[in-house]
Each structure stands twice: as C-alpha cells, then as structure tokens.
Design a protein around this motif. Sequence first.
Motif, PDB file in Angstrom:
ATOM      1  N   LEU A 171      53.339 -31.562 -79.982  1.00 24.18           N
ATOM      2  CA  LEU A 171      52.797 -32.797 -79.417  1.00 24.18           C
ATOM      3  C   LEU A 171      53.516 -33.164 -78.125  1.00 24.18           C
ATOM      4  O   LEU A 171      53.452 -34.290 -77.654  1.00 24.18           O
ATOM      5  N   SER A 172      54.228 -32.184 -77.577  1.00 25.27           N
ATOM      6  CA  SER A 172      54.858 -32.325 -76.267  1.00 25.27           C
ATOM      7  C   SER A 172      55.958 -33.366 -76.195  1.00 25.27           C
ATOM      8  O   SER A 172      56.002 -34.185 -75.288  1.00 25.27           O
ATOM      9  N   SER A 173      56.857 -33.308 -77.145  1.00 20.96           N
ATOM     10  CA  SER A 173      58.048 -34.158 -77.035  1.00 20.96           C
ATOM     11  C   SER A 173      58.818 -33.775 -75.779  1.00 20.96           C
ATOM     12  O   SER A 173      59.456 -34.619 -75.146  1.00 20.96           O
ATOM     13  N   SER A 174      58.743 -32.498 -75.394  1.00 20.67           N
ATOM     14  CA  SER A 174      59.495 -32.054 -74.215  1.00 20.67           C
ATOM     15  C   SER A 174      58.919 -32.668 -72.938  1.00 20.67           C
ATOM     16  O   SER A 174      59.658 -33.179 -72.096  1.00 20.67           O
ATOM     17  N   ALA A 175      57.598 -32.672 -72.803  1.00 18.41           N
ATOM     18  CA  ALA A 175      56.999 -33.282 -71.609  1.00 18.41           C
ATOM     19  C   ALA A 175      57.240 -34.787 -71.591  1.00 18.41           C
ATOM     20  O   ALA A 175      57.418 -35.376 -70.525  1.00 18.41           O
TER      21      ALA A 175
ATOM     22  N   ALA B  23      60.888 -28.253 -64.073  1.00 20.28           N
ATOM     23  CA  ALA B  23      62.057 -28.490 -64.927  1.00 20.28           C
ATOM     24  C   ALA B  23      61.909 -27.696 -66.220  1.00 20.28           C
ATOM     25  O   ALA B  23      62.836 -27.016 -66.661  1.00 20.28           O
ATOM     26  N   GLU B  24      60.732 -27.772 -66.817  1.00 16.54           N
ATOM     27  CA  GLU B  24      60.502 -27.079 -68.097  1.00 16.54           C
ATOM     28  C   GLU B  24      60.519 -25.556 -67.904  1.00 16.54           C
ATOM     29  O   GLU B  24      61.109 -24.831 -68.690  1.00 16.54           O
ATOM     30  N   ASN B  25      59.882 -25.071 -66.842  1.00 16.98           N
ATOM     31  CA  ASN B  25      59.801 -23.621 -66.601  1.00 16.98           C
ATOM     32  C   ASN B  25      61.148 -23.042 -66.193  1.00 16.98           C
ATOM     33  O   ASN B  25      61.608 -22.062 -66.770  1.00 16.98           O
TER      34      ASN B  25
ATOM     35  N   LEU C 154      49.596 -28.530 -68.359  1.00 18.99           N
ATOM     36  CA  LEU C 154      48.793 -29.438 -69.181  1.00 18.99           C
ATOM     37  C   LEU C 154      49.594 -30.616 -69.747  1.00 18.99           C
ATOM     38  O   LEU C 154      49.200 -31.775 -69.630  1.00 18.99           O
ATOM     39  N   ASP C 155      50.740 -30.311 -70.348  1.00 17.00           N
ATOM     40  CA  ASP C 155      51.501 -31.350 -71.053  1.00 17.00           C
ATOM     41  C   ASP C 155      51.958 -32.460 -70.120  1.00 17.00           C
ATOM     42  O   ASP C 155      51.838 -33.649 -70.421  1.00 17.00           O
ATOM     43  N   GLN C 156      52.493 -32.057 -68.972  1.00 16.66           N
ATOM     44  CA  GLN C 156      53.025 -33.044 -68.035  1.00 16.66           C
ATOM     45  C   GLN C 156      51.900 -33.840 -67.386  1.00 16.66           C
ATOM     46  O   GLN C 156      52.042 -35.035 -67.136  1.00 16.66           O
TER      47      GLN C 156
END
Length: 412
Positions: A142-146, A186-188, A198-200
């Motif tokens: 559910l994209s806690s990271s984004a 940042a994520e990549n 998509l998430d961001q």
Amino acid sequence: MDLSWSAALSAQEGRKLAGELFEETFGYQPLDVWSAPGRVNVIGEHVDYNGGPCLPIALPHRAFIAYAPREDRLLRLVSPQTREAVDELDLDKVAPRGCEGEVIGWASYLSGVAWALEKAGYGPIRGFDAALYSCVPRGGGLSSSAALECAMAVAIDEAEDLGLAGPLSAPSDKGRAILVECARRAENEIAGANTGGLDQTASLRCEEGHALALDCRDMSVEHIPFDLESQGLALLVIDTRAAHSLADGQYGQRRADCEEAARLLGVEQLVEVEDLQGASEALEDERLRKRMRHVVSEIARTRALIDLLKEGPLEGSRVQVVGALMNDSHDSLRDDYEVSCTELDVAVDAARGAGAYGARMTGGGFGGSAIALVDRERVEETAQAVARAFADHELGEPAFIVAVPSAPAGKL
Ligand code: ADP
Ligand code: MG
C-alpha cells in the motif's frame, strides 16, 4: 471471528502524535507537521514501467512528519515503528546504493528525498530533525514507502520555500510532478528499490473523492470522480500480511522480460503494441509472450475501466463490467505475469465466493494486498469470508481497510 481492521489516524491525531514524538525526541517544537497518503491501485498493474495507464486512489492512511530545519547539514530522524533513531546523518555524505555513504534502511527514503531535490537543483537544503509517525501498513503493498518520501518532499518544499507543491486548496500539478520525480529517485537510487512512478504520483497528485487516471507515458493525470459510497459500494482492501519484497529480484526480472519483449517487437515500450494477436505470434519465447500478453491486455482493461467511470456513476450492469475487468486483471497477473501467491489467490477467491463484483491482487505482488469491489452492506461479511478462508488454509491473519479516496500529500 474477530477481524483485524487497520485504522487510519485522523489529521488531528496524526499531527498530535508526530508533534509529541518530535518534542520528546529533540526537546523543542517542530516547525509544523506534513503528511502523505499510501495508495491502492484499482487497476493497471505492472504497466507503469511499460508506459501504460493506471488508476490509483490515495488511502485515508497517511505518514505524518513533524519537521524542523537545522542550521547545519545533519539529519536526525525518529520513527516509533522501527524503534531505531537515526542520529546525525550528514547530508553531504548521502550517496546512492552501493557507493560509499549509502544509507541503509528506512532513513534512505527520507534522506533520499533531500538528496534528490539537491540533485534536481533545489539545494542547498538545510539539515533537519524529523519525527515520523505513519499508519500506512508497512510492506503491505500500500506504498508506505512512497508515503514517507512524499510527506518528506512536501515538508522540505515548504520549509525551504521551494514553492513546488502549492497549498492543498490549489495544488500545483507541475511542481508536484517535480516532487514525484525526486521521491522516485530517492526510492530507486538511495533506497535501491527499482519501482516506477505510480506510487509517488498517487501520493502527491491524487484528489479526495477521485481516482487518478495516470498515463505513464508522460505522467499526465486526470481526476475521475470515484465516490463508491454514494453508489452503495465499497472497495475492501485485504492486507494479506504476507511478506513481499520488490527488491528481491522478481520485480527486476519482470521489467527485464518486458524490455526484452519490446526490443524483439521493435517498439520502445509495450504500450505501443496494438495488435496483441500479431505480437503473440511474433514472440517465440513462451515466457516473454505471457509477460507481453499481460501488459497489453491489462492496458486495454485499464482504459476500458477508466472510460466506464467517465461515463457516469457505477450503477446496474456497469458494476458487473467493472468487476469482470478486475477479475480478469487478477487472473492475468496470476497466470501470465506470475506475480501472485497463495495468500493473494485465497483472498481473491474467497471475496469472489462471498459475492464480490470483482477482486484482484493490487501492487507488485508476491504478497501485499488484494482489493474487492463489494456492496457496502456486504463489507463485513466479505471480510469474514476471507478471514475464514485464511484460517482454513492455515495462513496468517489478514488485516482489512475500506479504501475511501483521500487527500494528497500536504499540510492537513
Ligand atoms: P510498501 O511500500 O508496500 O509498504 P516497501 O517495501 O516499499 O513496502 O516499503 C516498506 C519500507 O518502508 C519499510 O521496510 C521501511 O524501511 C519503510 N517504512 C515504511 N513505514 C515506515 C515507518 N512507519 N517507519 C519507518 N520506516 C518505514
Ligand atoms: Mg513501496
């Protein structure tokens, strides 16, 4: 049986908890508290990196960040959910994965956003103290990271006066697209997870009460009314709580398969394939053919669902059509893309068995969450059926959310 519902914090609760954590940890008051939502994708899975469309909504579940800039270049970070505090990370030394200065763990998502903003020419950014309090289920697809990245992005944007996000009453589409890029980088590059945008985009550019039709060719968006509640419907999210890890190679392999299929078909991205039959015949390799077939058919399903929503409210037979598109999406992800798992299949089958119009895995797969489109008054019953099926299959206990399209990243 007793069900486990993952509760969302209200804006007041989230602000209070993050603010208190900040004061307790750092001994002074934060400048303010910013937040950003997790997301769930209604349809359009594993198409973002193929240039296709997808249709996420922002969840009511958000990551809250209490934040204050410092006079030096150091970062101090705390999250009660990880129990470890990060003390005095030097922004000058933050470096991509595999390089000297790489940041390991959750701090990579936060420091990575500051790093990426500077790389994009929005620096220098002052160091900061930040207290994170998130109610987005972690690792649930559910994209806690984004949510972390995007809360960080809007906090830095306002504290450093970058003027990108704009106020929630009048968000800047262009500025937010830039923040999306920085959060994705940042994520990549810093966290080392090779995901698409998509998430961001969902977290930064969704709108309350709307689904976001996102065209991943150029990241252009369209807000489509998605008020299931008034139509007597609900989107039930089933968090299987099965560990998923996109960084473990499977995700990268799917991307590589798609790139290889595109190369063999002589297109830049699979979104350009118009003739599915012809493309199937052209690909000799069975695996590549299946991957391509998922992507091309999923793009068609997503476009069909978006068109349906644009035509008007989900009533009568139109609900069945949406459900069928969701069902086909899952079956394609399971059989052709091979990214489902036992927990997701059990959740989907049980929801369908309990009368859901449609059910599918959502997110990257191999665990994470599934969604089911159900009549509002059947939410509890459907969740019960899923929980019973998990018990029958001796799987761990799932958690549930009713997804209502919520506000994007900003200061609530
Ligand atoms: P998802 O985005 O689907 O939840 P990811 O694996 O992409 O799963 O991101 C989960 C990671 O994000 C966690 O392992 C952790 O590093 C970080 N994270 C998420 N929520 C928090 C939190 N509340 N506190 C600290 N780190 C968090
Ligand atoms: Mg993630």
